[in-house]
Design a protein around this motif. Sequence first.
Motif, PDB file in Angstrom:
ATOM      1  N   GLN A   1      -8.309  69.904  30.285  1.00  0.00           N
ATOM      2  CA  GLN A   1      -8.120  71.261  29.759  1.00  0.00           C
ATOM      3  C   GLN A   1      -9.367  72.101  29.972  1.00  0.00           C
ATOM      4  OE1 GLN A   1      -9.449  72.759  26.761  1.00  0.00           O
ATOM      5  NE2 GLN A   1      -8.035  74.498  26.611  1.00  0.00           N
ATOM      6  N   ALA A   2     -10.553  71.486  29.816  1.00  0.00           N
ATOM      7  CA  ALA A   2     -11.800  72.208  30.071  1.00  0.00           C
ATOM      8  C   ALA A   2     -12.022  72.430  31.560  1.00  0.00           C
ATOM      9  CB  ALA A   2     -12.968  71.432  29.468  1.00  0.00           C
TER      10      ALA A   2
ATOM     11  N   LYS B   1      -9.622  75.438  33.134  1.00  0.00           N
ATOM     12  CA  LYS B   1      -9.702  76.809  32.654  1.00  0.00           C
ATOM     13  C   LYS B   1     -10.067  77.753  33.804  1.00  0.00           C
ATOM     14  CE  LYS B   1     -11.085  75.948  27.856  1.00  0.00           C
ATOM     15  NZ  LYS B   1     -12.182  76.100  26.857  1.00  0.00           N
TER      16      LYS B   1
ATOM     17  N   GLU C   1     -12.487  79.671  34.034  1.00  0.00           N
ATOM     18  CA  GLU C   1     -13.932  79.541  34.272  1.00  0.00           C
ATOM     19  C   GLU C   1     -14.371  78.079  34.267  1.00  0.00           C
ATOM     20  OE1 GLU C   1     -13.222  79.877  29.875  1.00  0.00           O
ATOM     21  OE2 GLU C   1     -12.499  80.868  31.700  1.00  0.00           O
ATOM     22  N   GLY C   2     -13.439  77.184  34.474  1.00  0.00           N
ATOM     23  CA  GLY C   2     -13.733  75.761  34.410  1.00  0.00           C
ATOM     24  C   GLY C   2     -14.383  75.216  35.657  1.00  0.00           C
TER      25      GLY C   2
ATOM     26  N   SER D   1     -10.752  82.235  40.150  1.00  0.00           N
ATOM     27  CA  SER D   1     -10.407  82.193  38.716  1.00  0.00           C
ATOM     28  C   SER D   1      -8.906  81.941  38.563  1.00  0.00           C
ATOM     29  CB  SER D   1     -10.808  83.487  38.013  1.00  0.00           C
ATOM     30  OG  SER D   1     -10.134  84.587  38.617  1.00  0.00           O
TER      31      SER D   1
ATOM     32  N   ALA E   1      -5.704  80.329  36.933  1.00  0.00           N
ATOM     33  CA  ALA E   1      -5.278  79.777  35.638  1.00  0.00           C
ATOM     34  C   ALA E   1      -4.329  78.606  35.905  1.00  0.00           C
ATOM     35  CB  ALA E   1      -4.607  80.854  34.797  1.00  0.00           C
TER      36      ALA E   1
ATOM     37  N   THR F   1       2.951  74.743  35.509  1.00  0.00           N
ATOM     38  CA  THR F   1       2.095  74.045  34.547  1.00  0.00           C
ATOM     39  C   THR F   1       2.632  72.664  34.211  1.00  0.00           C
ATOM     40  OG1 THR F   1       1.356  76.135  33.588  1.00  0.00           O
ATOM     41  CG2 THR F   1       1.059  74.171  32.258  1.00  0.00           C
TER      42      THR F   1
ATOM     43  N   THR G   1      -3.761  69.558  26.465  1.00  0.00           N
ATOM     44  CA  THR G   1      -3.962  70.475  27.591  1.00  0.00           C
ATOM     45  C   THR G   1      -3.322  71.841  27.348  1.00  0.00           C
ATOM     46  OG1 THR G   1      -2.034  69.438  28.635  1.00  0.00           O
ATOM     47  CG2 THR G   1      -4.213  68.688  29.338  1.00  0.00           C
ATOM     48  N   THR G   2      -2.057  71.857  26.947  1.00  0.00           N
ATOM     49  CA  THR G   2      -1.345  73.142  26.830  1.00  0.00           C
ATOM     50  C   THR G   2      -0.819  73.413  25.430  1.00  0.00           C
ATOM     51  OG1 THR G   2       0.797  72.167  27.422  1.00  0.00           O
ATOM     52  CG2 THR G   2      -0.607  72.923  29.227  1.00  0.00           C
TER      53      THR G   2
END
Length: 313
Positions: free
Chosen positions: A145-146, A149, A151-152, A167, A169, A177, A256-257
């Motif tokens: 999940q991190a 992201k 900005e991951g 960027s 998602a 997803t 995660t979601t």
Amino acid sequence: MTAQLAPPAPAAAPTARPSAPRPRGRRRQDHPAWFLVPALLVLIVFFFVPTIFNFVYAFTDWSSFHSDIGFVGTDNFAALFTNGSLLNDLRITLVYAILVAVFQNVFGLILALVLERDTPINRFARVAFFVPVVMSALAVGYIFQAMLKPEGALNQILGFVSGQHVSIAWLGSTTWTIVVVALIHAWKWMGLSMLIYLAGLKTINEDILEAARLDGAGWWTTFRTIRFPLLAPAVTFNVATALLGSMNGFDIVQATTGGGPGGTTELLNIFIFRTFGQGLFAQATTMSLTLFLMVTVLAFPVIYFLRRRENVL
């Protein structure tokens, strides 16, 4: 005239005493079946008793809003099956389970074929791919999940390689997803499938493979006509455990979601978890009973089909 002394008579051989019979009570106490008692008690307390209560409370109005528990018959089932959310979550759960079963077995089989030879590098790689199996599923979910992201770490790596700002998602698409989360689930468990397939590959007789090579069969022909059919028991085990196990999935998706975006990854267990949190215990118990029955009904045809395939091959 001296008298001759008679030689001494030989001593009688000691007679062996018959061993005393073992007491019946002690023989019963040493029976191997006694070692099953602790496991059987754990199974009864933590599986059979909750399952029985699950059947009982599904037909009541048990909740946190009143202390009395009354019998309501099949009202909970009628209310749930007229609720579109339950049917939608059942569909999402089934799609998720199929995706996980496909990804986990494809990746596990590829790893088993690549790492089949017993070399030091391959042994190290096997251990590395098996490490996620023993990791906590929640930890795996939070790590991905991190990473996924906008900005991951994954976008930063892609941006560094491409030289542009990225960027994406990865967990924000209502269409893809569930595929991403299924890949994460398969990544965690593909090491177990790899070991099962490796064990199956090691049991194939080398004489059969050598005869195929002498007949001019290539790698793909040998795999398609000999090796893969002989892996049928391993395929049965891996497909059944991946499919039925992922239908009970919760922790990776929750980490995660959380069931999003827009409920497109809301598995039935997440719906049950939220319903319990709202104090609607009887409705949540009815959902868990529905999931239990669905997994049971699905298990028999899947296992029957896979075992029948083994007999045909």
